[in-house]
Design an enzyme around this catalytic site. Sequence first.
Site, PDB file in Angstrom:
ATOM      1  N   CYS A 137      13.732 -28.600  14.675  1.00 21.02           N
ATOM      2  CA  CYS A 137      12.766 -29.118  13.754  1.00 21.02           C
ATOM      3  C   CYS A 137      12.674 -28.261  12.530  1.00 21.02           C
ATOM      4  O   CYS A 137      13.221 -27.155  12.457  1.00 21.02           O
ATOM      5  CB  CYS A 137      11.330 -28.540  14.533  1.00 21.02           C
ATOM      6  N   ASP A 170      11.422 -28.968  19.537  1.00 22.83           N
ATOM      7  CA  ASP A 170      10.993 -29.610  18.387  1.00 22.83           C
ATOM      8  C   ASP A 170       9.523 -29.714  18.850  1.00 22.83           C
ATOM      9  O   ASP A 170       8.804 -29.521  19.704  1.00 22.83           O
ATOM     10  CB  ASP A 170      11.257 -30.878  18.210  1.00 22.83           C
ATOM     11  N   SER A 171       8.724 -30.173  17.582  1.00 22.45           N
ATOM     12  CA  SER A 171       7.270 -30.445  17.800  1.00 22.45           C
ATOM     13  C   SER A 171       6.808 -31.569  18.634  1.00 22.45           C
ATOM     14  O   SER A 171       5.674 -32.004  19.326  1.00 22.45           O
ATOM     15  CB  SER A 171       6.199 -30.302  16.369  1.00 22.45           C
TER      16      SER A 171
END
Length: 265
Positions: free
Chosen positions: A69, A6-7
């Site tokens: 994400c 994910d970010s």
Amino acid sequence: MIGVFDSGVGGLTVVKEIFKQLPQYQIIYFGDTARLPYGTKGEDFVQKYSVKITDWLIKNGAKVIVIACNTSSAWASDLLKKRFPNTPIFEMITPAVDDINNNHKFSKIGLIGTPGTIKSFAYQKRILKKNPNLKIIAQPCPLLVPLVEEGKVDGLVVQETCKEYLSVFDNENIDALILACTHYPLLKKTIEKIVGKNIKVINPAENLAKELKIFLKNNPKIEKQIKKGIDHQFFFSDEPYNFEKIKNLCFGKKFKKPIKILTGF
């Protein structure tokens, strides 16, 4: 291992659901905190780092990749499947869309996500392809990810920010609301209070974890390659802010896995 990225820390909500469905498998997690949030970045940027992170996860033992994400799922999942054809890749959107179209009788759906996810029309296109009669009302919520990344998941600021974004649905009579960002499940209680009990709030991570479980059951050769145990690994490209608070919200205080920072990633 199951590779998850994910970010930032929002993908931990996806790990939480994987733990529920598949507690026996090891997780290797990468949060690109040096470049968060992805939701306000361009398509080329998101694709570039999604490829880089996926490559790193595979080289470090991941046999399956989960894109935790929604923005990366929307803009990079097809590219990743082409670049890494020998590695099963799961994204956030398809399992949620399949669940909506196969198991529910909705007429109007609300959708909240980052500007990138909403702009991609990924959810809208896939839902309407199977059910063109559904009406979808989408609302970008750019301030929610920074709030969660700062560890703010309740309180007056969170409530008022959510109310402002969700007010677009006040007179729309939606049947369900999709949380099209992996950070948003940490705000689910606040969101449910605002929209009311009659609206089903959908967390796509739950659907993804179920799909992954079915896939591994039906693909024993791949399942046997994934390490068992609790030796989970968590990596970030920069020091995650308020990681301990968010980790405790997802897993509880007894979960004490250390994190590693990959400087210069």
